[in-house]
Design an enzyme around this catalytic site. Structure first.
Site, PDB file in Angstrom:
ATOM      1  N   ARG A   1      -5.120   4.297 -45.660  1.00  0.00           N
ATOM      2  CA  ARG A   1      -5.734   2.743 -45.660  1.00  0.00           C
ATOM      3  C   ARG A   1      -7.162   2.853 -45.832  1.00  0.00           C
ATOM      4  O   ARG A   1      -7.802   3.850 -45.602  1.00  0.00           O
ATOM      5  CB  ARG A   1      -5.277   1.787 -44.527  1.00  0.00           C
ATOM      6  CG  ARG A   1      -5.958   2.559 -43.214  1.00  0.00           C
ATOM      7  CD  ARG A   1      -5.726   1.760 -42.111  1.00  0.00           C
ATOM      8  NE  ARG A   1      -6.739   2.314 -40.869  1.00  0.00           N
ATOM      9  CZ  ARG A   1      -6.143   3.202 -40.033  1.00  0.00           C
ATOM     10  NH1 ARG A   1      -5.071   3.602 -40.186  1.00  0.00           N
ATOM     11  NH2 ARG A   1      -6.729   3.458 -39.043  1.00  0.00           N
TER      12      ARG A   1
ATOM     13  N   GLU B   1       1.366  19.394 -29.112  1.00  0.00           N
ATOM     14  CA  GLU B   1       0.206  20.297 -29.574  1.00  0.00           C
ATOM     15  C   GLU B   1      -0.202  21.044 -28.321  1.00  0.00           C
ATOM     16  O   GLU B   1      -0.422  20.291 -27.289  1.00  0.00           O
ATOM     17  CB  GLU B   1      -0.572  19.461 -30.254  1.00  0.00           C
ATOM     18  CG  GLU B   1      -0.376  19.195 -31.857  1.00  0.00           C
ATOM     19  CD  GLU B   1      -1.357  18.213 -32.405  1.00  0.00           C
ATOM     20  OE1 GLU B   1      -2.540  17.857 -31.841  1.00  0.00           O
ATOM     21  OE2 GLU B   1      -1.258  18.195 -33.534  1.00  0.00           O
TER      22      GLU B   1
ATOM     23  N   ARG C   1     -19.130  -1.346 -33.624  1.00  0.00           N
ATOM     24  CA  ARG C   1     -18.071  -2.336 -33.675  1.00  0.00           C
ATOM     25  C   ARG C   1     -18.266  -3.352 -32.380  1.00  0.00           C
ATOM     26  O   ARG C   1     -18.085  -3.089 -31.453  1.00  0.00           O
ATOM     27  CB  ARG C   1     -16.548  -1.630 -33.597  1.00  0.00           C
ATOM     28  CG  ARG C   1     -16.347  -0.642 -34.413  1.00  0.00           C
ATOM     29  CD  ARG C   1     -14.780  -0.496 -34.314  1.00  0.00           C
ATOM     30  NE  ARG C   1     -14.403   0.552 -35.274  1.00  0.00           N
ATOM     31  CZ  ARG C   1     -13.166   0.614 -35.482  1.00  0.00           C
ATOM     32  NH1 ARG C   1     -12.351   0.363 -34.803  1.00  0.00           N
ATOM     33  NH2 ARG C   1     -12.963   1.859 -36.199  1.00  0.00           N
TER      34      ARG C   1
ATOM     35  N   TYR D   1      -3.358  21.142 -26.023  1.00  0.00           N
ATOM     36  CA  TYR D   1      -4.434  20.351 -25.671  1.00  0.00           C
ATOM     37  C   TYR D   1      -5.676  20.953 -25.759  1.00  0.00           C
ATOM     38  O   TYR D   1      -6.030  21.808 -25.212  1.00  0.00           O
ATOM     39  CB  TYR D   1      -4.193  19.867 -24.266  1.00  0.00           C
ATOM     40  CG  TYR D   1      -5.163  18.557 -23.952  1.00  0.00           C
ATOM     41  CD1 TYR D   1      -5.351  17.270 -24.701  1.00  0.00           C
ATOM     42  CD2 TYR D   1      -6.200  18.889 -23.091  1.00  0.00           C
ATOM     43  CE1 TYR D   1      -6.191  16.454 -24.243  1.00  0.00           C
ATOM     44  CE2 TYR D   1      -7.234  18.017 -22.802  1.00  0.00           C
ATOM     45  CZ  TYR D   1      -7.141  16.660 -23.262  1.00  0.00           C
ATOM     46  OH  TYR D   1      -8.047  16.027 -23.230  1.00  0.00           O
TER      47      TYR D   1
HETATM   48  C1  MV4 Z   1      -5.602  15.373 -28.983  1.00  0.00           C
HETATM   49  C2  MV4 Z   1      -6.457  15.801 -28.129  1.00  0.00           C
HETATM   50  C3  MV4 Z   1      -6.532  17.047 -27.560  1.00  0.00           C
HETATM   51  N1  MV4 Z   1      -5.929  18.094 -28.283  1.00  0.00           N
HETATM   52  N2  MV4 Z   1      -4.974  16.434 -29.538  1.00  0.00           N
HETATM   53  C4  MV4 Z   1      -5.386  11.889 -30.963  1.00  0.00           C
HETATM   54  C5  MV4 Z   1      -5.623  10.252 -31.369  1.00  0.00           C
HETATM   55  C6  MV4 Z   1      -6.935  10.077 -30.634  1.00  0.00           C
HETATM   56  N3  MV4 Z   1      -6.888   8.545 -30.579  1.00  0.00           N
HETATM   57  C7  MV4 Z   1      -6.820  10.977 -29.266  1.00  0.00           C
HETATM   58  N4  MV4 Z   1      -6.176  12.129 -29.843  1.00  0.00           N
HETATM   59  C8  MV4 Z   1      -6.137  13.206 -29.120  1.00  0.00           C
HETATM   60  N5  MV4 Z   1      -5.596  14.206 -29.560  1.00  0.00           N
HETATM   61  C9  MV4 Z   1      -4.927  17.901 -29.298  1.00  0.00           C
HETATM   62  N6  MV4 Z   1      -4.041  18.663 -29.777  1.00  0.00           N
HETATM   63  C10 MV4 Z   1      -6.983  14.704 -27.375  1.00  0.00           C
HETATM   64  C11 MV4 Z   1      -6.980  13.486 -27.915  1.00  0.00           C
HETATM   65  C12 MV4 Z   1      -7.793  12.457 -27.501  1.00  0.00           C
HETATM   66  C13 MV4 Z   1      -7.228  11.939 -25.999  1.00  0.00           C
HETATM   67  C14 MV4 Z   1      -5.913  12.159 -25.633  1.00  0.00           C
HETATM   68  C15 MV4 Z   1      -5.380  11.627 -24.437  1.00  0.00           C
HETATM   69  C16 MV4 Z   1      -6.331  10.719 -23.927  1.00  0.00           C
HETATM   70  C17 MV4 Z   1      -7.303  10.051 -24.192  1.00  0.00           C
HETATM   71  C18 MV4 Z   1      -8.043  10.720 -25.314  1.00  0.00           C
HETATM   72  C19 MV4 Z   1      -9.332  10.549 -25.843  1.00  0.00           C
HETATM   73  C20 MV4 Z   1      -9.963  11.079 -26.839  1.00  0.00           C
HETATM   74  C21 MV4 Z   1      -9.048  11.951 -27.617  1.00  0.00           C
END
Ligand code: MV4
Length: 446
Positions: free
Chosen positions: A294, A202, A340, A204
């Site tokens: 869930r 995806e 939490r 970012y």
């Molecule tokens: C993302 C994102 C940025 N762009 N997707 C998905 C699951 C959730 N726990 C974090 N996720 C993210 N999905 C797109 N297209 C940013 C996050 C994200 C994140 C990613 C990598 C490392 C730390 C993060 C912290 C919060 C959100």
């Protein structure tokens, strides 16, 4: 239609107790399973019956499908509530229940399979006109193809595990030169964690909020949403504070997101309770992220502002009842927030298991503490470190924040370390108070 006479609860801790409470109020008998180490826990004491299913190790107890099915048969339970975690999103478990003519209180095995395949969900959503983040559309064959897709989308991109969750197999790639290496690291990590190394790509989104919609769906295709939750305050993919509504929500935003979530659920013939997660970017663009099949840890904040009991609704829906709620019956009132509380060192977030010498949960108007802890109980090191969910309700967000501060200050937990001091700091942070935050709030404060 008649509801169940007895339900088996295939979980532990606060959620097991939460389900016992719903059953008791509905006149449904309860049986709970437990591991050796959980013998002296509140769910075991408060359920009508308790069945030991094995040793402390989850793989041999709370994840042991034959032992749990046997427990349901021995107790003559007609249905199983899986809670969250453990077997809650295991399609094989749903099929094992069905094969033993036990109702699974949750979605169908097919719902769980489709929802668990994130890359396939993206495809399905694209076909149905649900907005998704620009990225890969089909199964990625090899690293070369992956790199071509990444170049087409433009860097930075994020690699995610197709069957993943919890951040495992997830990598942000800022530059083309790092892509192939990151791709292999993510693939290995995904395979190690989920037994499947498939990835998807995806664009970012650098500043996102995590907003999700709670759904209830019956077996006839009726679906209502119970509004949104903002779960942006997280650390290492663990949510810490959740709230409802989203601080900048309004009826138009809520309808737009709610309608999209219902479209997602319709596309997969979803049933029972579920949550559709969305990314909200800094320009207020909405993208589908994934569906959680869930009951979620944070469901109480929705209960506080809608006054529906989501677990009771799950039970009625699993018994085949038609949704008794229509969308116009769903009214939102005030603001709710959940912290939490984990048995962890609040500085380093490492587990702090041990015996709780004194435990005095908070109370008062608009306060709900979901916990199975008590003075003298020993928090085992074997499971998740969540020991209490402190949930407050105020007329507005500020009242909820003021109440949460009061409540966390009066919560007495001695003998172990907890994350309460960490929350008290967040609650005084000007950016948190103003609602000016995204999913990187915690890491940006360090
Ligand atoms: C993302 C994102 C940025 N762009 N997707 C998905 C699951 C959730 N726990 C974090 N996720 C993210 N999905 C797109 N297209 C940013 C996050 C994200 C994140 C990613 C990598 C490392 C730390 C993060 C912290 C919060 C959100």
């Amino acid at each position: 239609m008649k509801l169940f006479k007895k339900i088996l609860i295939a979980n532990r801790g606060e959620i097991a107790l939460r389900i016992i409470r719903a059953c008791r109020e509905m006149g449904i008998e309860t049986a709970v399973v437990y591991s050796d180490i959980d013998k002296n826990t509140l769910p075991v004491r408060l359920a009508d019956e308790a069945i030991c299913i094995g040793p402390a190790l989850s793989a041999q107890s709370y994840l042991n499908i034959p032992a749990i099915i046997s427990a349901a048969e021995i107790t003559d339970a007609e249905a199983i509530h899986p809670g969250y975690g453990f077997l809650a999103e295991n399609p094989h478990f749903v099929e094992a229940c069905t094969a033993s003519r036990i109702s699974f209180i949750g979605p169908s095995a097919e719902n769980i399979r489709v929802g668990g395949d994130k890359a396939r969900m993206r495809q399905l959503m694209k076909r149905r006109g649900v907005p998704i983040v620009p990225g890969s559309n089909n199964r990625i064959v090899d690293e070369r193809e992956a790199l071509e897709i990444a170049k087409k989308i433009g860097f930075p991109v994020i690699l995610k595990a197709s069957t993943g969750g919890g951040g495992k197999g997830m990598r942000i790639v800022h530059e083309e030169k790092d892509f192939i290496q990151m791709y292999h690291i993510a693939q290995k990590e995904a395979f190690a964690a989920f037994g499947n190394g498939d990835l998807y790509i995806e664009k970012y989104i650098s500043e996102m909020r995590h907003i999700e919609i709670q759904l209830l769906a019956d077996n006839k295709g009726n679906i209502v949403h119970l509004g949104e939750r903002d779960c942006s305050i997280q650390r290492r993919h663990q949510k810490l504070i959740e709230e409802a509504p989203y601080v900048f929500s309004n009826p138009r935003f809520r309808k737009k997101l709610g309608d999209l979530a219902i479209k997602v659920a319709k596309a997969m013939k979803y049933r029972n309770a579920g949550t559709v997660e969305f990314i909200l970017d800094k320009d207020n663009q909405i993208y589908f992220m994934e569906i959680n099949t869930r009951i979620q840890v944070e469901h109480p904040v929705t209960e506080m502002i809608t006054n529906f009991d989501i677990v009771k609704e799950q039970i009625k829906l699993a018994a085949g009842k038609t949704l008794s709620i229509s969308q116009k019956d769903v009214k939102f009132s005030g603001h709710s927030m959940e912290c939490r509380v984990n048995a962890e060192d609040p500085e380093r977030f490492v587990p702090s298991p041990g015996t709780i010498s004194l435990f005095v949960p908070p109370g008062g108007h608009g306060v709900r503490t979901d916990t199975a802890a008590y003075s003298g109980w020993t928090v085992p090191a074997h499971y998740d470190s969540l020991i209490a969910k402190v949930v407050v309700h105020g007329r507005d967000r500020n009242e909820a924040i003021v109440k949460m501060r009061r409540v966390l200050n009066e919560f007495i937990i001695e003998g172990i370390k907890t994350t309460i001091p960490f929350y008290l700091k967040i609650l005084d942070d000007p950016d948190f108070i103003s609602g000016n935050f995204n999913t990187h709030f915690i890491e940006n404060k360090r």
